[in-house]
Design a protein around this motif. Structure first.
Motif, short mmCIF file in Angstrom:
data_model
loop_
_atom_site.label_atom_id
_atom_site.label_comp_id
_atom_site.label_asym_id
_atom_site.label_seq_id
_atom_site.Cartn_x
_atom_site.Cartn_y
_atom_site.Cartn_z
N ARG A 10 0.83 -1.21 0.00
CA ARG A 10 0.00 0.00 0.00
C ARG A 10 0.87 1.27 0.00
O ARG A 10 0.52 2.28 -0.60
N SER A 11 2.02 1.20 0.66
CA SER A 11 2.90 2.38 0.73
C SER A 11 3.47 2.77 -0.63
O SER A 11 3.91 3.90 -0.81
N SER A 12 3.45 1.85 -1.60
CA SER A 12 3.95 2.17 -2.94
C SER A 12 3.00 3.05 -3.72
O SER A 12 3.41 3.76 -4.64
N VAL A 13 1.73 2.98 -3.41
CA VAL A 13 0.71 3.79 -4.08
C VAL A 13 -0.15 4.46 -3.00
O VAL A 13 -1.30 4.08 -2.79
N PRO A 14 0.40 5.49 -2.34
CA PRO A 14 -0.31 6.10 -1.21
C PRO A 14 -1.63 6.74 -1.62
O PRO A 14 -2.52 6.88 -0.79
N ASP A 15 -1.79 7.12 -2.87
CA ASP A 15 -3.04 7.73 -3.33
C ASP A 15 -4.04 6.68 -3.79
O ASP A 15 -4.98 7.00 -4.51
N LEU A 16 -3.87 5.46 -3.37
CA LEU A 16 -4.74 4.37 -3.80
C LEU A 16 -6.21 4.67 -3.49
O LEU A 16 -7.08 4.41 -4.31
N THR A 17 -6.47 5.27 -2.35
CA THR A 17 -7.86 5.57 -2.01
C THR A 17 -8.44 6.63 -2.93
O THR A 17 -9.65 6.72 -3.09
N GLY A 18 -7.58 7.43 -3.58
CA GLY A 18 -8.06 8.46 -4.48
C GLY A 18 -8.27 7.98 -5.90
O GLY A 18 -8.70 8.75 -6.76
N ILE A 19 -7.96 6.73 -6.18
CA ILE A 19 -8.14 6.20 -7.53
C ILE A 19 -9.62 5.93 -7.76
O ILE A 19 -10.24 5.16 -7.04
N ASP A 20 -10.18 6.63 -8.73
CA ASP A 20 -11.61 6.50 -9.04
C ASP A 20 -11.84 5.37 -10.03
O ASP A 20 -12.25 5.59 -11.17
N ALA A 21 -11.55 4.17 -9.63
CA ALA A 21 -11.78 3.01 -10.49
C ALA A 21 -12.44 1.94 -9.65
O ALA A 21 -12.09 1.76 -8.48
N PRO A 22 -13.40 1.24 -10.21
CA PRO A 22 -14.02 0.15 -9.46
C PRO A 22 -13.00 -0.97 -9.24
O PRO A 22 -11.90 -0.93 -9.77
N SER A 23 -13.38 -1.95 -8.46
CA SER A 23 -12.48 -3.08 -8.25
C SER A 23 -12.32 -3.85 -9.55
O SER A 23 -13.04 -3.62 -10.52
N GLY A 24 -11.37 -4.75 -9.58
CA GLY A 24 -11.15 -5.57 -10.77
C GLY A 24 -10.09 -5.00 -11.67
O GLY A 24 -9.19 -4.28 -11.23
N SER A 25 -10.18 -5.31 -12.96
CA SER A 25 -9.11 -4.96 -13.90
C SER A 25 -8.94 -3.45 -14.07
O SER A 25 -7.83 -2.97 -14.26
N ALA A 26 -10.01 -2.66 -13.99
CA ALA A 26 -9.88 -1.21 -14.12
C ALA A 26 -9.05 -0.64 -12.97
O ALA A 26 -8.19 0.21 -13.17
N ARG A 27 -9.29 -1.12 -11.78
CA ARG A 27 -8.52 -0.67 -10.61
C ARG A 27 -7.07 -1.14 -10.74
O ARG A 27 -6.14 -0.38 -10.42
N GLN A 36 4.04 3.21 -12.47
CA GLN A 36 4.90 3.67 -13.56
C GLN A 36 5.46 5.06 -13.29
O GLN A 36 6.49 5.43 -13.84
N ARG A 37 4.82 5.83 -12.44
CA ARG A 37 5.28 7.18 -12.12
C ARG A 37 6.46 7.18 -11.16
O ARG A 37 7.14 8.18 -11.00
N LEU A 38 6.70 6.06 -10.49
CA LEU A 38 7.81 5.96 -9.54
C LEU A 38 9.13 5.85 -10.29
O LEU A 38 9.20 5.27 -11.37
N GLU A 39 10.19 6.38 -9.70
CA GLU A 39 11.52 6.28 -10.29
C GLU A 39 12.20 5.02 -9.76
O GLU A 39 12.60 4.96 -8.60
N LEU A 40 12.33 4.03 -10.62
CA LEU A 40 12.90 2.74 -10.25
C LEU A 40 14.40 2.86 -10.02
O LEU A 40 15.12 3.35 -10.88
N THR A 73 10.77 -11.15 -9.18
CA THR A 73 11.39 -9.86 -9.47
C THR A 73 10.96 -8.85 -8.41
O THR A 73 9.77 -8.70 -8.14
N ARG A 74 11.95 -8.21 -7.82
CA ARG A 74 11.70 -7.15 -6.84
C ARG A 74 12.02 -5.82 -7.51
O ARG A 74 13.12 -5.63 -8.02
N PHE A 75 11.06 -4.89 -7.49
CA PHE A 75 11.24 -3.57 -8.05
C PHE A 75 11.52 -2.63 -6.88
O PHE A 75 10.67 -2.46 -6.00
N VAL A 76 12.71 -2.04 -6.85
CA VAL A 76 13.17 -1.24 -5.72
C VAL A 76 13.11 0.25 -6.04
O VAL A 76 13.64 0.68 -7.07
#
Length: 115
Positions: A10-27, A36-40, A73-76
């Motif tokens: 959850r800490s990787s996408v802190p704005d998860l609660t702000g994502i306006d997508a229903p559950s499932g594939s859209a979410r 993808q916005r994170l700098e790997l 695979t671990r993405f750091v």
């Protein structure tokens, strides 16, 4: 053919609660866009042989216990694991290629006979 699980803290996408997508594939797609916005910093790969569990066997159209190749695979990002992928491949339909820089490529296709 492969079965893949992607674990995202959850800490990787802190704005998860702000994502306006229903559950499932859209979410799921919305969460992946946020990732993808994170700098790997780097990714770490581990490759091991294993046996298909019941769920993977069903996904891969194999019997439980069939040989599989498991790639973790671990993405750091910022020194922390931002996502963890566990991909399970049918051992009879994949080939690994190791590069000079230490990279690993996985190719799906027909099995070749060992010589």
């Amino acid at each position: 053919m492969a079965a893949e699980l992607l674990y995202i803290p959850r800490s990787s996408v802190p704005d998860l609660t702000g994502i306006d997508a229903p559950s499932g594939s859209a979410r799921a797609r919305a969460v992946l866009r946020e990732l993808q916005r994170l700098e790997l910093d780097r990714q770490e790969n581990a490759v091991e042989l294993g046996s298909a569990g019941a769920d993977d066997a069903r996904e891969l159209d194999r019997l439980p216990g069939a040989p599989v190749l498991v790639v973790t695979t671990r993405f750091v990002v910022a020194g922390r694991v931002a996502a963890l992928s566990v991909a399970t491949y049918r051992a009879d339909t994949c080939r690994l290629t190791f590069g000079d820089a230490g990279g690993v490529e996985i190719h799906a296709g027909p099995q070749r006979q060992a010589s």
